[in-house]
Design an enzyme around this catalytic site. Structure first.
Site, mmCIF file in Angstrom:
data_model
loop_
_atom_site.group_PDB
_atom_site.id
_atom_site.type_symbol
_atom_site.label_atom_id
_atom_site.label_comp_id
_atom_site.label_asym_id
_atom_site.label_seq_id
_atom_site.Cartn_x
_atom_site.Cartn_y
_atom_site.Cartn_z
ATOM 1 N N GLY A 15 0.839 -1.189 0.000
ATOM 2 C CA GLY A 15 0.000 0.000 0.000
ATOM 3 C C GLY A 15 0.876 1.241 0.000
ATOM 4 O O GLY A 15 1.232 1.767 1.047
ATOM 5 N N THR A 16 1.245 1.695 -1.191
ATOM 6 C CA THR A 16 2.168 2.824 -1.302
ATOM 7 C C THR A 16 1.374 4.113 -1.487
ATOM 8 O O THR A 16 1.441 4.765 -2.523
ATOM 9 C CB THR A 16 3.168 2.592 -2.449
ATOM 10 O OG1 THR A 16 3.743 1.294 -2.299
ATOM 11 C CG2 THR A 16 4.280 3.623 -2.436
ATOM 12 N N ALA A 18 0.060 7.584 1.132
ATOM 13 C CA ALA A 18 0.778 8.607 1.894
ATOM 14 C C ALA A 18 1.673 7.981 2.954
ATOM 15 O O ALA A 18 2.860 8.299 3.053
ATOM 16 C CB ALA A 18 -0.223 9.563 2.525
ATOM 17 N N GLY A 20 2.609 4.604 3.402
ATOM 18 C CA GLY A 20 3.600 3.692 2.835
ATOM 19 C C GLY A 20 4.652 4.410 2.020
ATOM 20 O O GLY A 20 5.839 4.066 2.060
ATOM 21 N N LYS A 201 -4.424 6.548 20.702
ATOM 22 C CA LYS A 201 -4.477 7.190 19.378
ATOM 23 C C LYS A 201 -5.897 7.640 19.033
ATOM 24 O O LYS A 201 -6.102 8.642 18.347
ATOM 25 C CB LYS A 201 -3.960 6.196 18.327
ATOM 26 C CG LYS A 201 -3.790 6.783 16.920
ATOM 27 C CD LYS A 201 -2.463 7.502 16.761
ATOM 28 C CE LYS A 201 -2.343 8.137 15.373
ATOM 29 N NZ LYS A 201 -2.249 7.154 14.299
ATOM 30 N N ASN A 205 -7.895 10.659 16.927
ATOM 31 C CA ASN A 205 -8.548 10.251 15.682
ATOM 32 C C ASN A 205 -10.064 10.393 15.709
ATOM 33 O O ASN A 205 -10.674 10.770 14.702
ATOM 34 C CB ASN A 205 -8.183 8.795 15.345
ATOM 35 C CG ASN A 205 -6.861 8.689 14.618
ATOM 36 O OD1 ASN A 205 -6.485 9.590 13.880
ATOM 37 N ND2 ASN A 205 -6.141 7.603 14.837
ATOM 38 N N ASN A 209 -10.732 13.241 12.848
ATOM 39 C CA ASN A 209 -11.070 12.583 11.591
ATOM 40 C C ASN A 209 -12.542 12.772 11.258
ATOM 41 O O ASN A 209 -12.899 13.211 10.162
ATOM 42 C CB ASN A 209 -10.720 11.087 11.661
ATOM 43 C CG ASN A 209 -9.341 10.783 11.135
ATOM 44 O OD1 ASN A 209 -9.087 10.832 9.946
ATOM 45 N ND2 ASN A 209 -8.418 10.475 12.033
ATOM 46 N N SER A 271 -6.817 12.037 7.390
ATOM 47 C CA SER A 271 -6.957 11.038 6.321
ATOM 48 C C SER A 271 -8.411 10.783 5.954
ATOM 49 O O SER A 271 -8.734 10.554 4.777
ATOM 50 C CB SER A 271 -6.280 9.730 6.741
ATOM 51 O OG SER A 271 -6.869 9.210 7.925
ATOM 52 N N GLU A 283 -13.029 4.714 7.301
ATOM 53 C CA GLU A 283 -12.628 3.676 8.258
ATOM 54 C C GLU A 283 -13.492 3.752 9.525
ATOM 55 O O GLU A 283 -12.991 3.893 10.639
ATOM 56 C CB GLU A 283 -11.148 3.834 8.604
ATOM 57 C CG GLU A 283 -10.217 3.546 7.442
ATOM 58 C CD GLU A 283 -8.763 3.644 7.837
ATOM 59 O OE1 GLU A 283 -8.104 2.599 7.968
ATOM 60 O OE2 GLU A 283 -8.281 4.771 8.030
#
Length: 320
Positions: A15-16, A18, A20, A201, A205, A209, A271, A283
């Site tokens: 998963g490349t 942001a 990765g 966290k 979040n 988020n 994100s 998510e």
């Protein structure tokens, strides 16, 4: 007798995006053998490389990139850093198993509660699964382009695997992972309890988020308005209460520290804002549904968080 040096580990980025892209470039820049699995951006990254525009490290350009469009073409790796969204963890398990070397360490660089639990049952038992909590401000601005706005720390904790009953081995694995990040110029600390750390966290979040989507605003606008500040603080307090109900201690001043830290940050769009903007699934399961369920099972209701989750669920369904 001279000791034989251990071979340098091969690192795979699954998963490349942001997350990765940023950590992968930093590790490759430090001299590690890093391999990147991509999907839609494979052609662009193969041709132009990966670029990170960092306020801390300056402009970084990795080219050529050891990039792959298919897992079958990728060499097996000793460490796998998973930067995909937690919404696709179960579907991702066969890919992880395919590119993992025997005794490989899989690090989930994801947000939310119990993301490791949802993946563990679908992985070979020989693989070590670690939680990775990223305290970093990054986002994609285009194919192979990452903007790094702030921070960068990655905290690591052992979740499960063949070292489950060996504290010494767990510690050695976590320290090995932290050493990789340290060599790349990234702060990394060991976490004794992954579940407790993920509750920590969530204190940031859950409010930032969700409210970024609901209000259509970044952190600067939210922190400048009295009403949104009050909502943020109330949500933070609920998360702390839920964590404590589940047996995870969070210091009295922790939420205040996160609030003050956000006030000092440059404007940041979390994100979830970008996922909503690009019509990707939010998510919500990992960041809202699981903590709410865990708190309720412990006899603790979180009404503000529940209301935010319901509003976001409506927005997510109609957005997609």
């Amino acid at each position: 007798m001279t000791a034989v040096a251990s071979p340098a580990p091969r690192i795979g980025i699954i998963g490349t995006g942001a997350i990765g892209g940023f950590y992968g470039v930093m590790l490759a820049r430090a001299g590690f053998d890093v391999h990147f699995l991509l999907r839609s951006e494979y052609a662009a990254v193969s041709e132009h490389g990966l670029r990170v525009n960092s306020v801390i490290h300056g402009p970084l350009h990795l080219h050529p990139v050891q990039a792959y469009a298919n897992a079958a073409d990728m060499p097996v790796c000793d460490w796998l850093l998973v930067g995909t969204k937690s919404t696709g963890n179960v579907e991702l398990a066969p890919t992880i198993a395919q590119v993992a070397a025997p005794d490989a360490k899989v690090v989930l660089l994801q947000n939310g509660l119990d993301v490791e639990d949802s993946l563990r049952a679908h992985l070979p038992p020989s693989l070590h699964l670690l939680g990775g909590l990223c305290y970093v401000g990054v986002h994609r601005t285009g194919p192979g382009h990452v903007e790094h706005q702030a921070l960068g720390r990655v905290n690591l904790g052992y979740h499960s695997g063949t070292a489950a009953n060996d504290q010494g081995r767990q510690q050695a694995i976590v320290e090995e992972g932290a050493a990789l990040f340290h060599k790349a110029g990234i702060e990394s600390q060991a976490m004794a309890n992954v579940h407790q750390a993920r509750w920590h966290k969530l204190v940031w979040n859950v409010p930032y988020n969700g409210l970024s989507v609901l209000l259509g605003a970044g952190t600067t606008a939210m922190m400048a308005d009295a009403s949104s500040r009050e909502m943020i603080q109330a949500l933070m307090a609920e998360v702390v209460r839920g964590a404590r109900a589940c047996g995870h201690e969070i210091p009295e001043n922790y939420a205040g520290q996160m609030f003050t830290l956000t006030e000092s940050m440059a404007d940041y769009l979390p994100s979830m804002y970008h996922d909503h903007l690009h019509k990707r699934p939010l998510e919500l399961e990992a960041i809202y549904a699981r903590p709410l369920l865990a708190a309720r099972a412990a006899g603790c209701e979180l009404p503000r968080m529940e209301a935010l989750y319901q509003a976001l669920s409506f927005i997510d369904r109609h957005n997609r």
